[in-house]
Design a protein around this motif. Structure first.
Motif, PDB file in Angstrom:
ATOM      1  N   PRO A  92       0.938  -1.007   0.073  1.00 15.69           N
ATOM      2  CA  PRO A  92      -0.057   0.093  -0.116  1.00 15.69           C
ATOM      3  C   PRO A  92       0.856   1.332   0.155  1.00 15.69           C
ATOM      4  CG  PRO A  92      -0.226  -1.021   2.104  1.00 15.69           C
ATOM      5  CD  PRO A  92       0.722  -1.722   1.209  1.00 15.69           C
ATOM      6  N   ILE A  93       2.014   1.126   0.414  1.00 19.70           N
ATOM      7  CA  ILE A  93       2.989   2.477   0.648  1.00 19.70           C
ATOM      8  C   ILE A  93       4.414   1.957  -0.063  1.00 19.70           C
ATOM      9  CG2 ILE A  93       4.259   4.107   2.226  1.00 19.70           C
ATOM     10  CD1 ILE A  93       0.958   4.446   2.078  1.00 19.70           C
ATOM     11  N   SER A  94       4.861   3.007  -0.518  1.00 21.50           N
ATOM     12  CA  SER A  94       6.262   2.694  -1.291  1.00 21.50           C
ATOM     13  C   SER A  94       6.948   2.873  -0.338  1.00 21.50           C
ATOM     14  CB  SER A  94       6.221   3.371  -2.464  1.00 21.50           C
ATOM     15  OG  SER A  94       7.550   3.174  -2.886  1.00 21.50           O
ATOM     16  N   PHE A  95       8.026   2.034   0.222  1.00 20.82           N
ATOM     17  CA  PHE A  95       9.263   2.291   0.963  1.00 20.82           C
ATOM     18  C   PHE A  95      10.074   3.194   0.252  1.00 20.82           C
ATOM     19  CE2 PHE A  95       9.393  -1.671   3.866  1.00 20.82           C
ATOM     20  CZ  PHE A  95       8.529  -0.811   4.896  1.00 20.82           C
ATOM     21  N   PRO A 100       1.161   6.817  -1.242  1.00 23.46           N
ATOM     22  CA  PRO A 100       0.496   5.475  -1.686  1.00 23.46           C
ATOM     23  C   PRO A 100       0.575   4.845  -3.008  1.00 23.46           C
ATOM     24  CG  PRO A 100      -0.755   6.952  -0.331  1.00 23.46           C
ATOM     25  CD  PRO A 100       0.617   7.760  -0.624  1.00 23.46           C
ATOM     26  N   THR A 101       0.671   3.493  -2.984  1.00 20.38           N
ATOM     27  CA  THR A 101       0.932   2.824  -4.429  1.00 20.38           C
ATOM     28  C   THR A 101      -0.021   1.773  -4.503  1.00 20.38           C
ATOM     29  OG1 THR A 101       2.464   2.079  -5.910  1.00 20.38           O
ATOM     30  CG2 THR A 101       2.843   1.420  -3.614  1.00 20.38           C
ATOM     31  N   HIS A 102      -0.268   1.211  -5.861  1.00 19.50           N
ATOM     32  CA  HIS A 102      -1.051   0.034  -6.081  1.00 19.50           C
ATOM     33  C   HIS A 102      -2.618   0.349  -5.619  1.00 19.50           C
ATOM     34  CE1 HIS A 102       2.311  -1.979  -7.585  1.00 19.50           C
ATOM     35  NE2 HIS A 102       2.928  -1.965  -6.362  1.00 19.50           N
ATOM     36  N   CYS A 103      -3.202   1.652  -5.825  1.00 23.67           N
ATOM     37  CA  CYS A 103      -4.180   1.918  -5.358  1.00 23.67           C
ATOM     38  C   CYS A 103      -5.419   1.765  -6.505  1.00 23.67           C
ATOM     39  CB  CYS A 103      -4.473   3.433  -5.175  1.00 23.67           C
ATOM     40  SG  CYS A 103      -3.356   4.194  -3.714  1.00 23.67           S
ATOM     41  N   TRP A 169      -7.074  -1.082  -1.804  1.00 24.89           N
ATOM     42  CA  TRP A 169      -7.072   0.457  -0.826  1.00 24.89           C
ATOM     43  C   TRP A 169      -7.304   1.350  -2.302  1.00 24.89           C
ATOM     44  CZ3 TRP A 169      -3.428  -3.510  -0.360  1.00 24.89           C
ATOM     45  CH2 TRP A 169      -2.103  -3.245  -1.261  1.00 24.89           C
ATOM     46  N   SER A 170      -7.977   2.451  -1.628  1.00 20.75           N
ATOM     47  CA  SER A 170      -7.920   3.658  -2.303  1.00 20.75           C
ATOM     48  C   SER A 170      -6.584   4.571  -1.934  1.00 20.75           C
ATOM     49  CB  SER A 170      -9.123   4.594  -1.908  1.00 20.75           C
ATOM     50  OG  SER A 170      -9.100   4.974  -0.831  1.00 20.75           O
ATOM     51  N   TYR A 171      -6.370   5.686  -2.580  1.00 17.17           N
ATOM     52  CA  TYR A 171      -5.245   6.579  -2.079  1.00 17.17           C
ATOM     53  C   TYR A 171      -5.506   7.057  -0.900  1.00 17.17           C
ATOM     54  CZ  TYR A 171      -1.738  10.362  -2.457  1.00 17.17           C
ATOM     55  OH  TYR A 171      -0.659  10.935  -2.156  1.00 17.17           O
ATOM     56  N   ARG A 172      -6.762   7.391  -0.362  1.00 13.22           N
ATOM     57  CA  ARG A 172      -7.160   7.825   0.818  1.00 13.22           C
ATOM     58  C   ARG A 172      -6.686   6.573   2.092  1.00 13.22           C
ATOM     59  NH1 ARG A 172     -12.581  10.168   2.140  1.00 13.22           N
ATOM     60  NH2 ARG A 172     -13.016   9.330   4.037  1.00 13.22           N
ATOM     61  N   GLN A 173      -7.281   5.519   1.856  1.00  9.57           N
ATOM     62  CA  GLN A 173      -7.208   4.364   2.634  1.00  9.57           C
ATOM     63  C   GLN A 173      -5.619   3.939   2.828  1.00  9.57           C
ATOM     64  OE1 GLN A 173      -9.793   1.837   0.304  1.00  9.57           O
ATOM     65  NE2 GLN A 173     -11.291   1.876   1.893  1.00  9.57           N
ATOM     66  N   ALA A 174      -4.656   3.940   1.522  1.00 16.25           N
ATOM     67  CA  ALA A 174      -3.336   3.833   1.853  1.00 16.25           C
ATOM     68  C   ALA A 174      -2.762   4.892   2.825  1.00 16.25           C
ATOM     69  CB  ALA A 174      -2.788   3.643   0.422  1.00 16.25           C
ATOM     70  N   SER A 175      -3.095   6.079   2.566  1.00 21.40           N
ATOM     71  CA  SER A 175      -2.486   7.042   3.266  1.00 21.40           C
ATOM     72  C   SER A 175      -2.834   6.958   4.845  1.00 21.40           C
ATOM     73  CB  SER A 175      -3.046   8.591   3.033  1.00 21.40           C
ATOM     74  OG  SER A 175      -2.695   8.972   1.659  1.00 21.40           O
ATOM     75  N   LYS A 180      -0.880   4.944  10.319  1.00 25.21           N
ATOM     76  CA  LYS A 180      -1.044   3.887  11.358  1.00 25.21           C
ATOM     77  C   LYS A 180       0.152   2.867  11.384  1.00 25.21           C
ATOM     78  CE  LYS A 180      -6.089   3.899  11.128  1.00 25.21           C
ATOM     79  NZ  LYS A 180      -7.222   2.985  10.373  1.00 25.21           N
ATOM     80  N   GLU A 181       0.920   3.081  10.402  1.00 27.13           N
ATOM     81  CA  GLU A 181       2.336   2.206  10.342  1.00 27.13           C
ATOM     82  C   GLU A 181       1.752   0.823  10.208  1.00 27.13           C
ATOM     83  OE1 GLU A 181       5.193   2.849  13.256  1.00 27.13           O
ATOM     84  OE2 GLU A 181       5.659   5.036  12.454  1.00 27.13           O
ATOM     85  N   TYR A 182       0.572   0.712   9.321  1.00 24.96           N
ATOM     86  CA  TYR A 182       0.361  -0.717   9.142  1.00 24.96           C
ATOM     87  C   TYR A 182       1.115  -1.834   8.471  1.00 24.96           C
ATOM     88  CZ  TYR A 182      -3.251  -4.269   7.800  1.00 24.96           C
ATOM     89  OH  TYR A 182      -4.032  -5.298   7.678  1.00 24.96           O
ATOM     90  N   ARG A 183       1.892  -1.333   7.542  1.00 32.92           N
ATOM     91  CA  ARG A 183       2.603  -2.076   6.670  1.00 32.92           C
ATOM     92  C   ARG A 183       3.719  -2.435   7.650  1.00 32.92           C
ATOM     93  NH1 ARG A 183       6.841  -0.626   1.898  1.00 32.92           N
ATOM     94  NH2 ARG A 183       6.850  -2.792   1.242  1.00 32.92           N
ATOM     95  N   GLN A 184       4.315  -1.593   8.394  1.00 38.36           N
ATOM     96  CA  GLN A 184       5.582  -2.106   9.211  1.00 38.36           C
ATOM     97  C   GLN A 184       4.834  -3.280  10.125  1.00 38.36           C
ATOM     98  OE1 GLN A 184       4.727   0.756   8.146  1.00 38.36           O
ATOM     99  NE2 GLN A 184       6.569   2.129   7.832  1.00 38.36           N
ATOM    100  N   GLY A 185       3.780  -2.955  10.584  1.00 33.82           N
ATOM    101  CA  GLY A 185       3.264  -3.929  11.643  1.00 33.82           C
ATOM    102  C   GLY A 185       2.909  -5.360  11.073  1.00 33.82           C
TER     103      GLY A 185
END
Length: 192
Positions: A92-95, A100-103, A169-175, A180-185
């Motif tokens: 969802p987020i490019s490191f 946001p990516t792949h929205c 996810w949408s752009y807003r949801q990915a943001s 929330k640092e969801y990806r890192q989790g």
């Protein structure tokens, strides 16, 4: 109301769907140098375990009329028919950029280029390959069996549960996920 797409996302070329032609119109032209994510490296080990030497990471495909190629995260080539599968792992987020990516809708043109080249496209959410890699392998094996009749890989994975779908996810949801640092989790969970 339009239904939100769910991972795994599958795009099947018409000729493959009709079982008329499996080989691609455009073959890969070598290995690319796109950065490989943490989850991709771990997923590659699972793919190699179940599919062996038909898995090729970071394969480049140049669509007709394009100057720049696309790089498949993984290419799987079914040995009996030559079916080429562009296997993607979407985060969802490019490191690299932190954006946001792949929205929803963002990869539609890219998918179309692969499908027009007669490649099957399967996209997983990074969270799926991180938390349920064997289930993702089962999904791939099932697609190969259904489309080509080659049941070899599916038989190895019969005892594995089905992959749990994840909404794209949408752009807003990915943001929001980034905040929330969801990806890192989920990446931290995978390492433990």
């Amino acid at each position: 109301m339009v239904k939100t797409p769910e991972y795994p996302i599958v795009c099947i070329p018409e000729l493959v769907k009709e079982k008329k032609q499996f080989t691609p119109f455009v073959f890969p032209s070598g290995q690319g140098d796109a950065p490989i994510g943490v989850s991709e490296g771990l997923f590659e080990n699972v793919l190699k375990h179940y599919f062996g030497d038909i898995v090729f990471p970071q394969q480049v495909m140049l669509p007709p009329g394009h100057r720049l190629p696309f790089t498949a995260d993984f290419l799987i080539v079914e040995p009996n028919t030559g079916l080429h599968i562009d296997l993607e792992v979407d985060e969802p987020i490019s490191f690299a950029t932190g954006k946001p990516t792949h929205c929803i809708g963002e990869d539609d043109y890219r998918n179309k280029c692969f499908v027009d080249a007669n490649w099957l496209v399967i996209r997983f959410a990074e969270e799926q390959v991180s938390s349920q890699p064997e289930r993702c392998a089962r999904f791939i094996a099932g697609a190969i069996a259904q489309l080509t009749g080659n049941d070899t890989y599916r038989r190895q994975l019969l005892d594995v549960e089905k992959v749990t779908p994840i909404k794209q996810w949408s752009y807003r949801q990915a943001s929001s996920l980034k905040k929330k640092e969801y990806r890192q989790g989920y990446l931290r969970e995978r390492k433990n």
